[in-house]
Design a protein around this motif. Structure first.
Motif, PDB file in Angstrom:
ATOM      1  N   MET A 154     -33.908  -9.321   9.437  1.00  0.00           N
ATOM      2  CA  MET A 154     -33.322 -10.360   8.574  1.00  0.00           C
ATOM      3  C   MET A 154     -34.082 -10.491   7.249  1.00  0.00           C
ATOM      4  SD  MET A 154     -34.122 -13.582  11.057  1.00  0.00           S
ATOM      5  CE  MET A 154     -34.041 -14.986   9.983  1.00  0.00           C
ATOM      6  N   VAL A 155     -35.347 -10.091   7.250  1.00  0.00           N
ATOM      7  CA  VAL A 155     -36.125 -10.134   6.002  1.00  0.00           C
ATOM      8  C   VAL A 155     -35.518  -9.208   4.936  1.00  0.00           C
ATOM      9  CG1 VAL A 155     -38.365 -10.798   6.954  1.00  0.00           C
ATOM     10  CG2 VAL A 155     -37.707  -8.403   6.970  1.00  0.00           C
ATOM     11  N   ASN A 156     -34.801  -8.161   5.414  1.00  0.00           N
ATOM     12  CA  ASN A 156     -34.210  -7.221   4.453  1.00  0.00           C
ATOM     13  C   ASN A 156     -33.096  -7.855   3.624  1.00  0.00           C
ATOM     14  OD1 ASN A 156     -35.998  -5.308   5.306  1.00  0.00           O
ATOM     15  ND2 ASN A 156     -34.619  -4.477   6.871  1.00  0.00           N
ATOM     16  N   MET A 157     -32.583  -9.008   4.085  1.00  0.00           N
ATOM     17  CA  MET A 157     -31.579  -9.719   3.287  1.00  0.00           C
ATOM     18  C   MET A 157     -32.188 -10.168   1.956  1.00  0.00           C
ATOM     19  SD  MET A 157     -29.878 -12.041   6.251  1.00  0.00           S
ATOM     20  CE  MET A 157     -28.432 -11.423   7.116  1.00  0.00           C
ATOM     21  N   LYS A 158     -33.449 -10.584   2.046  1.00  0.00           N
ATOM     22  CA  LYS A 158     -34.144 -11.049   0.836  1.00  0.00           C
ATOM     23  C   LYS A 158     -34.293  -9.884  -0.156  1.00  0.00           C
ATOM     24  CE  LYS A 158     -38.051 -13.974  -0.361  1.00  0.00           C
ATOM     25  NZ  LYS A 158     -39.184 -13.341  -0.994  1.00  0.00           N
ATOM     26  N   SER A 159     -34.623  -8.697   0.381  1.00  0.00           N
ATOM     27  CA  SER A 159     -34.792  -7.529  -0.497  1.00  0.00           C
ATOM     28  C   SER A 159     -33.487  -7.202  -1.213  1.00  0.00           C
ATOM     29  CB  SER A 159     -35.216  -6.299   0.308  1.00  0.00           C
ATOM     30  OG  SER A 159     -36.250  -6.618   1.177  1.00  0.00           O
ATOM     31  N   VAL A 160     -32.363  -7.407  -0.517  1.00  0.00           N
ATOM     32  CA  VAL A 160     -31.068  -7.114  -1.147  1.00  0.00           C
ATOM     33  C   VAL A 160     -30.831  -8.085  -2.311  1.00  0.00           C
ATOM     34  CG1 VAL A 160     -28.555  -7.088  -0.803  1.00  0.00           C
ATOM     35  CG2 VAL A 160     -30.074  -6.156   0.964  1.00  0.00           C
ATOM     36  N   ILE A 161     -31.139  -9.362  -2.082  1.00  0.00           N
ATOM     37  CA  ILE A 161     -30.939 -10.359  -3.150  1.00  0.00           C
ATOM     38  C   ILE A 161     -31.838 -10.026  -4.345  1.00  0.00           C
ATOM     39  CG2 ILE A 161     -31.198 -12.821  -3.724  1.00  0.00           C
ATOM     40  CD1 ILE A 161     -30.268 -13.415  -0.830  1.00  0.00           C
TER      41      ILE A 161
END
Ligand code: B1M
Length: 212
Positions: A154-161
């Motif tokens: 779920m941390v990868n969502m932040k990287s996408v943003i």
């Protein structure tokens, strides 16, 4: 029962061959493809969403109904190309984030969004931030819908943003997130525009974000 009501019932009942037959009948009677979405498919899937929310339907029924709705959208989609009246509700780049192979929930969300009139660019599962950025650009998307099922991904969502911001696209797209470990406060903390608890909530959220 009107033809639209018959179609709605067949979608709710998950009868894909009947939906296909009724869609062809509607077209042969001169009904415009663009009218079939708001009068049959969208209300049927809204009802499926309501039943899911009220625990009258569970995942199998929802998947079967969404597949039945797809029997209609598969016929209608090619007929809608170039039809100004049939402009989609929005274009959604949809995926499960990098490192995460869970795609069942994402597929349900994508099918429900498609049935609600959104154009879906489904990138699949295990999708990198770069691929999402490229797809937003290539398809001129106004929404990104990301799913994660693992606390480690779920941390990868932040990287996408962050990648969207670095590419100068953050102002152009709304970002919605969901998946079992994701919460409203997580969505807020990473700077997403919204969180959907389930597929019906994702449809409501996409509608409000697209209208904002
Ligand atoms: Co995995 N898995 N899994 N798994 N798996 C979970 C998620 C887990 C909770 C099981 C457990 O331990 N109890 C656990 C995660 C623990 C954690 O992170 N805290 C887990 C694990 C650990 C793993 C592996 C690491 C196991 C291993 O290899 N040791 C591994 C990871 C692989 C990887 O991704 N890299 C793994 C693998 C797999 C399978 C491949 C075997 C398979 C996935 C098959 C597939 O998806 N094609 C699988 C499955 C099936 C599950 C469970 C059993 C079911 C997930 C599911 O499909 N739920 C799951 C346990 C569980 O949840 N009971 C589990 C049904 C689906 C409809 O719900 O996806 O939540 P969900 O979607 C909902 C909402 O969340 C929401 O709407 C959907 C419909 O209402 N939603 C959104 C989803 N996305 C949204 C986006 C939105 C809005 C709403 O807006 C954008």
């Amino acid at each position: 029962m009107s033809l639209f009501e018959e179609m709605q019932q067949a979608i709710i009942d998950g009868k894909a061959p009947v939906v296909k037959e009724l869609t062809q009948k509607a077209l042969s009677e001169g009904i415009k493809p663009a009218d079939i979405f708001p009068k049959a498919i969208v209300p049927a899937m809204d009802e499926v969403g309501r039943r899911m929310r009220d625990c009258e339907f569970f995942i199998p029924e929802v998947l079967i109904a969404a597949r039945a709705a797809r029997a209609a959208t598969d016929i209608l989609r090619p007929l809608l190309v170039g039809d100004a009246a049939a402009r989609p509700a929005g274009t959604v780049v949809c995926c499960t984030v990098k490192g995460d192979l869970h795609d069942i929930g994402k597929n349900i969300v994508a099918m429900m969004l498609e049935s609600a009139g959104f154009r879906i660019i489904d990138l699949g599962a295990d999708v990198s931030a770069e691929k999402i950025v490229d797809a937003v650009r290539a398809h001129d998307a106004n929404l990104v819908a990301m799913s994660a099922l693992l606390t480690t991904t779920m941390v990868n969502m932040k990287s996408v943003i962050e990648a969207l911001a670095a590419a100068g696209l953050r102002e152009k797209v709304k970002v919605m997130v969901g998946g079992a470990p994701v919460t409203e406060s997580w969505a807020r903390s990473i700077g997403a525009d919204g969180y959907g608890k389930d597929a019906p909530a994702a449809v409501d959220l996409a509608r409000s974000l697209a209208a904002a």
